[in-house]
Write a protein that holds these residues in place. Structure first.
Motif, PDB file in Angstrom:
ATOM      1  N   ILE A  28      41.790  56.811  37.347  1.00 49.07           N
ATOM      2  CA  ILE A  28      41.806  55.864  38.418  1.00 49.07           C
ATOM      3  C   ILE A  28      41.505  56.647  39.984  1.00 49.07           C
ATOM      4  N   TYR A  31      37.692  56.169  40.046  1.00 46.47           N
ATOM      5  CA  TYR A  31      37.758  55.386  41.319  1.00 46.47           C
ATOM      6  C   TYR A  31      37.992  54.724  42.132  1.00 46.47           C
ATOM      7  N   ALA A  32      39.291  54.971  43.141  1.00 47.29           N
ATOM      8  CA  ALA A  32      40.089  55.459  43.753  1.00 47.29           C
ATOM      9  C   ALA A  32      38.971  55.576  44.551  1.00 47.29           C
ATOM     10  N   PHE A 234      41.440  43.466  40.134  1.00 43.08           N
ATOM     11  CA  PHE A 234      41.278  43.455  39.467  1.00 43.08           C
ATOM     12  C   PHE A 234      40.558  42.240  38.939  1.00 43.08           C
ATOM     13  N   TRP A 240      37.126  47.254  41.207  1.00 42.95           N
ATOM     14  CA  TRP A 240      37.837  48.649  40.606  1.00 42.95           C
ATOM     15  C   TRP A 240      38.477  49.081  41.466  1.00 42.95           C
ATOM     16  N   ASN A 241      37.246  49.676  42.364  1.00 43.59           N
ATOM     17  CA  ASN A 241      37.762  50.566  42.709  1.00 43.59           C
ATOM     18  C   ASN A 241      38.550  50.467  44.058  1.00 43.59           C
ATOM     19  N   SER A 244      42.089  50.311  42.054  1.00 47.48           N
ATOM     20  CA  SER A 244      41.855  52.268  42.021  1.00 47.48           C
ATOM     21  C   SER A 244      42.766  52.403  43.537  1.00 47.48           C
ATOM     22  N   SER A 247      45.857  51.244  43.845  1.00 51.96           N
ATOM     23  CA  SER A 247      46.788  51.318  42.768  1.00 51.96           C
ATOM     24  C   SER A 247      47.179  53.098  43.076  1.00 51.96           C
TER      25      SER A 247
ATOM     26  N   VAL B 110      50.347  50.135  36.761  1.00 50.75           N
ATOM     27  CA  VAL B 110      49.589  51.757  36.991  1.00 50.75           C
ATOM     28  C   VAL B 110      48.848  51.877  35.314  1.00 50.75           C
ATOM     29  N   ILE B 113      46.881  49.070  33.616  1.00 54.75           N
ATOM     30  CA  ILE B 113      45.148  49.566  34.444  1.00 54.75           C
ATOM     31  C   ILE B 113      44.749  50.006  34.261  1.00 54.75           C
ATOM     32  N   SER B 114      45.301  51.793  34.274  1.00 51.77           N
ATOM     33  CA  SER B 114      43.898  53.198  34.163  1.00 51.77           C
ATOM     34  C   SER B 114      43.655  53.123  32.435  1.00 51.77           C
ATOM     35  N   LEU B 117      40.272  50.849  32.433  1.00 51.71           N
ATOM     36  CA  LEU B 117      39.007  51.893  33.127  1.00 51.71           C
ATOM     37  C   LEU B 117      39.052  52.363  31.876  1.00 51.71           C
TER      38      LEU B 117
END
Lengths: 273, 259
Positions: A28, A31-32, A234, A240-241, A244, A247, B110, B113-114, B117
């Motif tokens: 995460i 990507y963030a 998402f 995704w970036n 993330s 998130s 979270v 999602i994590s 990924l």
């Protein structure tokens, strides 16, 4: 030596945690802070200041707060009443109040959607008494309603647990020394149940803040919480970036609210379990 | 007197708030009419429709498989981990428990999602990714149930057995195991219920075409509610009731002595 060998039993778990808890969180973060090309950027995280995202975050915080306050206001008297009951029937009654928590989360949403719908039970009941119907499905009110229903037991249980640990002797001693009911309440019961209140608040506020299913199904797409924004990033936009990055912001808010609460009450093991 | 009745009324109102939706669902599951309000006579049709709906039945068996398998594996890993953590020094224990709390405290969305990924990067989403995700959020519940039992268990008896020549494994089986068994069982049941109830994590880690009941109800609900869902709710509520009765009043119930 033998002790060291026994510690190794935790080995598989440590590996599992590294692989499926630590690594995903790192993903995460990766990507963030990167753009689609892989270059470092702050844009995903700072996009929280876009008005759509900011509005969603503020609404989530607001609804989460309202939900937490309602749950606390309903649970505290309830815990006191439960605690004052005879020990024999107590176990069973507490059981009754936590049973709905074990019904499937989705089905609880389903039930409320049906009850609140325009031609649903609540409106036809109101109609029979000649009262005007309510039109709250697809509004934030409906979302809060269902969240309170979903998370209420998470507030009841820790407060009740903390309360049942108060020794009756302490209250009796206070009474012998001349304290009135109000003083006993504010000087003894409230401080001694603070740890339960704190875990209750965390256990209600965090899921309410981060939920996306309730607002999706009871808000009819009109109530956009930060969870919905992330989910859409998402699952619909495949960005995704961005997802993330948001998130990451959400995680910060969760951690901050927990840190804030934990600094106010000591860990006393009054969690739900 | 007045105070007592006020308390009763309050209890009753909360009770109503909690159970009204459930009762309505149950009543409607027997209602011979598609209306949400009018009673059209008693019927079991929705149950028949439910059992002949292959999508629902498949989601049901997926759900049962995921929750049983994830609970079994989580119980195994979690119990071993608890034994290991128990043997650690204070500092190590604190670190491990802190890490154990992460998935419990982290937001579901979270967590989901994590893991998505991670999975998408290295493999394809499918039923095994859901299983791994469920095991991951289940392990902490097992550890938190087993560890207190280990702390209560008597160390001296175990050491005495070793001094008297018992092999460590034999001594464990005869002395430690019976003492932690209730914790292991309640951890298992809790893991299973958490897995049964999960929506968010499953939603993000499942592959296309795979549904648990939660994700299926979610998709169905966006299309509209069919009465089969009421029948399904009733059955699931009954299952939850039985599981919880077993947990609270069955042989593994935690008998907390109240002071």
């Amino acid at each position: 030596m033998r002790n060291l060998k026994r510690q190794l039993l935790a080995g598989p778990y440590i590996l599992w945690m590294a692989g499926f808890i630590l690594l995903p969180v790192l993903m995460i973060l990766y990507y963030a802070f990167t753009a689609t090309g892989g270059n470092f950027t702050f844009l995903n995280v700072s996009s929280i200041t876009f008005s759509v995202h900011l509005k969603a975050l503020v609404l989530s915080l607001k609804l989460g707060l309202i939900c937490t306050v309602i749950c606390l206001a309903l649970s505290y008297p309830l815990a006191m009443i439960l605690n004052s009951m005879k020990a024999k029937s107590q176990g069973f009654i507490v059981f009754i109040f936590i049973l709905p928590m074990w019904m499937n989360f989705m089905l609880r949403i389903l039930a409320w959607r049906m009850l609140l719908s325009n031609n649903g039970i609540i409106n036809s009941l109101l109609g029979t008494f000649g009262l005007p119907g309510i039109d709250i499905l697809n509004t934030p009110t409906a979302v809060v309603f269902c969240m309170v229903y979903d998370f209420l037991p998470f507030m009841i249980l820790p407060i009740y647990n903390a309360m049942s640990r108060i020794q009756p002797d302490i209250i009796e001693a206070a009474r012998d020394l001349g304290a009135g009911s109000l003083i006993i309440f504010f000087k003894i019961i409230v401080p001694l149940t603070m740890s339960g209140v704190v875990s209750g608040i965390i256990m209600v506020f965090v899921p309410a803040l981060t939920s996306f299913a309730v607002s999706d199904l009871l808000g009819g797409g009109k109530v956009l919480l930060i969870g919905n924004v992330i989910e859409q990033a998402f699952m619909q936009e495949y960005n995704w970036n961005l997802g993330s990055g948001l998130s990451f912001v959400l995680m910060i808010f969760v951690i901050a609210s927990m840190a804030l609460m934990n600094s106010r009450g000591d860990e006393n093991g009054t969690g739900v379990w | 007197m007045l105070r007592k009745s006020a308390q009763r009324i309050y209890l009753f109102l909360i009770f109503l708030f909690l159970y009204l939706p459930i009762v309505v669902l149950i009543v409607l599951s027997f209602n011979n009419s598609k209306s949400k309000v009018l009673w059209g006579g008693f019927t079991l049709d929705w149950y028949k429709k439910l059992f002949s709906n292959s999508a629902i039945m498949e989601a049901f068996s997926t759900t049962v498989f995921i929750s049983l398998a994830s609970a079994v594996i989580a119980t195994l890993l979690g119990t071993l981990a608890a034994l290991g953590i128990d043997a650690m020094k204070k500092r190590g224990q604190a670190v491990m428990l802190g890490a154990t709390n992460i998935p419990l405290l982290n937001a579901d969305i979270v967590t989901g999602i994590s893991m998505m990924l991670l999975f998408v990067r290295f493999t394809r989403l499918g039923i095994s990714t859901v299983l791994i995700a469920h095991i991951t959020f289940n392990i902490p519940y097992v550890i938190l149930n087993v560890l207190p039992k280990l702390k209560q268990s008597s160390r001296t008896a175990y050491e005495a057995a070793l001094d008297l020549g018992a092999a460590p494994l034999y001594a464990f089986r005869k002395i430690i195991w019976p003492q932690i068994l209730p914790g292991v069982l309640s951890g298992f049941l809790m893991a299973m219920t958490m897995s049964l109830d999960d929506f968010s994590v499953t939603y993000f880690t499942k592959g296309a075409g795979i549904n648990t009941l939660s994700t299926m109800i979610y998709t169905e609900m966006r299309k509209g509610i069919r009465p089969e869902m009421y029948a399904l709710s009733t059955l699931l509520f009954l299952i939850a009731l039985i599981l919880l009765l077993f947990m609270n009043f069955g042989p593994t119930a935690r008998k907390e002595a109240r002071p």
